[in-house]
Design an enzyme around this catalytic site. Structure first.
Site, PDB file in Angstrom:
ATOM      1  N   HIS A 122       0.835  -1.215   0.000  1.00  0.00           N
ATOM      2  CA  HIS A 122       0.000   0.000   0.000  1.00  0.00           C
ATOM      3  C   HIS A 122       0.868   1.264   0.000  1.00  0.00           C
ATOM      4  O   HIS A 122       0.435   2.318   0.474  1.00  0.00           O
ATOM      5  CB  HIS A 122      -0.943   0.034   1.208  1.00  0.00           C
ATOM      6  CG  HIS A 122      -1.773  -1.195   1.373  1.00  0.00           C
ATOM      7  ND1 HIS A 122      -3.008  -1.343   0.776  1.00  0.00           N
ATOM      8  CD2 HIS A 122      -1.547  -2.356   2.047  1.00  0.00           C
ATOM      9  CE1 HIS A 122      -3.514  -2.526   1.091  1.00  0.00           C
ATOM     10  NE2 HIS A 122      -2.637  -3.168   1.848  1.00  0.00           N
ATOM     11  N   SER A 147      15.385  18.513 -17.638  1.00  0.00           N
ATOM     12  CA  SER A 147      14.543  19.703 -17.574  1.00  0.00           C
ATOM     13  C   SER A 147      15.134  20.818 -18.413  1.00  0.00           C
ATOM     14  O   SER A 147      16.353  20.993 -18.462  1.00  0.00           O
ATOM     15  CB  SER A 147      14.397  20.171 -16.123  1.00  0.00           C
ATOM     16  OG  SER A 147      13.698  21.397 -16.052  1.00  0.00           O
TER      17      SER A 147
END
EC number: 4.2.1.2
Length: 461
Positions: free
Chosen positions: A182, A312
Site C-alpha cells: 500500500h 529539464s
C-alpha cells in the site's frame, strides 16, 4: 512523358502514377481511403508476399499455373518479401475490413514485377491470386506476421530483459530494504528478491506467449471465400501451408476448423491479451524502479538509474527516469491496442471478420513496441542500476514493521504499542523495547531481541 498510365479492372479504367508497380484496384483504394496515412506493417507485407510465393509454387505443382509464370511470381514475391518494393504499398490501414485492398495491392505489385521478368502478362487475380481469396489470405498473413514477430523478436527481447533482471537479483541478494505494501512500510525484503520477482514476471510473459502460439500459428489458408475451399485444387491447403512453414521456418499449421479460422479471430485476440498482460507487468516493474530511484534528496533513493539525458529545460542538473517512462507509455499503448483488437475481434459476422487490417496493425505494433522497449529497459536501465545498501538498510531498520517478529514474545497488541511509541518518539524499535523494560521483565532476552530485529534474517525465515 506522362505522369500517369491507364489501368483497368472489372469496374473500368483508372489513372495510376506512371512509375507505380500497383494497378487499378490499389489506386481505387488509395483514393477511397485517405484516412490516417498509416500503411500496413513491413512484417505484414512480407507475410503477404510469402503466401503469394508459396501459392505460386504449389499451384504449379498441382497444374494450376505454368512453371514459368509460377517462377516469375516466386521471384517477384521474394523481392517484395525482402522489402525492396515497400514504397509501392500505399493503401491505408483503415480500408475494407477484409483486407482485400492490401491483398490486391500485393497481387498487383507481384504481377507487375513478374510481367517485367517474364515478358508477357501475369494477371493479379488469375495468376498471383490463383486458388486464393482475400478472406483466407489476409487473416493468414496476420497470423504469419504475428507468429514471426513473437517468436523472433518479442520472446528473445523478453528473455534478454529477464536475464538482465536475474543478474541484478544475484548482485543484490544481500541488499536488505524495507518491504512496502500500500506504499507503506512493511517487513524487510532484499532488493534481490524484488528483482527476482520482476524477472519471474517477464519469464511468465514468455510462457504465456508460448502457450498461445499453437492457436496463433494456425492458418485458414486454403479456405478461400468462406472456408469451404472453393476454387482450390485437391491438396492445395495442406501443401501451401507446408510450403509457407518451410520457407519461413515458422511452426505454422493448417486450421483445425476452417470455418472458425475465417469467421472468428479468437487466436489473435488471445495473443493480444497476452501482450497486454506483458505490458501490465512492465508497468509494475517500471513504476517500482521509478519509486526506488526517486530523489535524489527528497525521495527513496534506494537505487540509482543510469543518467541518460538532461531532464529539464529550466531546472539545471535535473535527471529523470526516461526509459521507465517510455516503458509506461508503451504499456499504455499496448493496453489501448488490446482494447481495439478485442472490439475488432468481436466484429465477425457469419463467415468473415471485417476488421482485419486494424487487428493486424495493433497486434504487430504491440509486439514491436514491447520488443524494442524491453531491450532498452535491459540495456539502458537495468544493466546500469546501482544499489545504495546503507540507505536501504537504514529504511528497513527504522521501519516500525520490523516489530513483527516480536509478536511471539510480546503479543500482537503489545508489539503494536511498541511500534506506535517508536513512531511517536522517533526512536528505533530496539531502543523502544529496551527502554520499555521488556528485556528486564524477561519477556525476551537481548539475544532474542537481536535475532528478532536482524533485518536480513527477516527476509529468510
Amino acid at each position: 512523358m506522362s505522369e500517369y498510365r491507364i489501368e483497368h479492372d472489372s469496374m473500368g479504367e483508372v489513372r495510376v502514377p506512371a512509375d507505380a508497380k500497383w494497378r487499378a484496384q490499389t489506386q481505387r483504394a488509395v483514393e477511397n481511403f485517405p484516412v490516417s496515412g498509416q500503411r500496413i506493417e513491413r512484417a505484414h507485407i512480407e507475410a503477404l508476399a510469402r503466401i503469394k510465393s508459396a501459392a505460386a509454387k504449389v499451384n504449379a505443382e498441382l497444374g494450376v499455373l505454368d512453371e514459368d509464370v509460377a517462377g516469375a511470381i516466386q521471384e517477384a514475391a521474394g523481392e517484395v518479401a525482402e522489402g525492396k518494393w515497400d514504397e509501392h504499398f500505399p493503401v491505408d490501414v483503415f480500408q475494407t475490413g477484409s483486407g482485400t485492398s492490401s491483398n490486391m495491392n500485393t497481387n498487383e505489385v507481384v504481377a507487375t514485377l513478374a510481367t517485367e521478368r517474364l515478358g508477357r502478362d501475369v494477371h493479379p487475380n488469375d495468376h498471383v491470386n490463383a486458388s486464393q481469396s482475400s478472406n483466407d489470405v489476409f487473416p493468414s498473413s496476420i497470423h504469419i506476421a504475428a507468429t514471426a514477430a513473437v517468436t523472433r523478436d518479442l520472446i528473445p527481447a523478453l528473455d534478454h530483459l529477464a536475464g538482465a533482471l536475474e543478474r541484478k537479483a544475484g548482485e543484490f541478494a544481500d541488499v536488505v530494504k524495507s518491504g512496502r505494501t500500500h506504499l507503506m512500510d512493511a517487513t524487510p525484503v532484499t532488493l534481490g528478491q524484488e528483482f527476482g520477482g520482476y524477472a519471474a514476471q517477464v519469464r511468465y510473459g514468455i510462457e504465456r506467449l508460448q502457450a498461445s502460439l499453437p492457436r496463433l500459428a494456425e492458418l485458414p489458408l486454403g479456405g478461400t471465400a468462406v472456408g469451404t475451399g472453393i476454387n482450390t485444387p485437391p491438396g492445395f491447403s495442406a501443401a501451401v501451408i507446408e510450403e509457407v512453414a518451410r520457407a519461413t521456418g515458422l511452426p505454422l499449421t493448417e486450421a483445425r476448423d476452417h470455418f472458425e479460422a475465417q469467421g472468428a479471430r479468437d487466436g489473435i485476440v488471445e495473443t493480444s491479451g497476452q501482450l497486454r498482460t506483458i505490458g501490465v507487468g512492465l508497468t509494475k516493474i517500471a513504476n517500482d524502479l521509478r519509486w526506488m530511484a526517486s530523489g535524489p534528496r527528497t525521495g527513496l533513493a534506494e537505487i540509482s538509474l543510469p543518467d541518460l539525458q538532461p531532464g529539464s529545460s529550466i531546472m539545471p542538473g535535473k535527471v529523470n527516469p526516461v526509459i521507465p517512462e517510455a516503458v509506461l507509455m508503451v504499456a499504455a499503448q499496448v493496453t489501448g491496442n488490446d482494447a481495439t483488437v478485442a472490439a475488432a475481434g468481436a466484429a465477425g459476422n457469419f463467415e468473415l471478420n471485417v476488421m482485419l487490417p486494424v487487428i493486424a496493425k495493433n497486434v504487430l505494433e504491440s509486439v514491436r513496441l514491447l520488443a524494442n522497449v524491453s531491450r532498452l529497459l535491459a540495456d539502458r536501465t537495468v544493466d546500469g542500476i546501482v544499489a545504495h545498501p546503507e540507505r536501504a538498510r537504514e529504511y528497513a531498520e527504522s521501519s516500525p514493521s520490523v516489530v513483527t517478529p516480536l509478536n511471539k514474545y510480546l503479543g500482537y497488541e503489545e508489539a503494536a504499542k511498541v511500534a506506535k511509541r517508536a513512531l511517536a518518539e522517533r526512536k528505533t524499535i530496539r531502543q523502544t523495547v529496551l527502554e520499555g523494560g521488556y528485556v528486564e521483565r524477561g519477556d525476551l532476552t537481548r539475544e532474542q531481541l537481536d535475532q528478532a530485529l536482524d533485518v536480513l534474517r527477516m527476509t529468510r525465515p
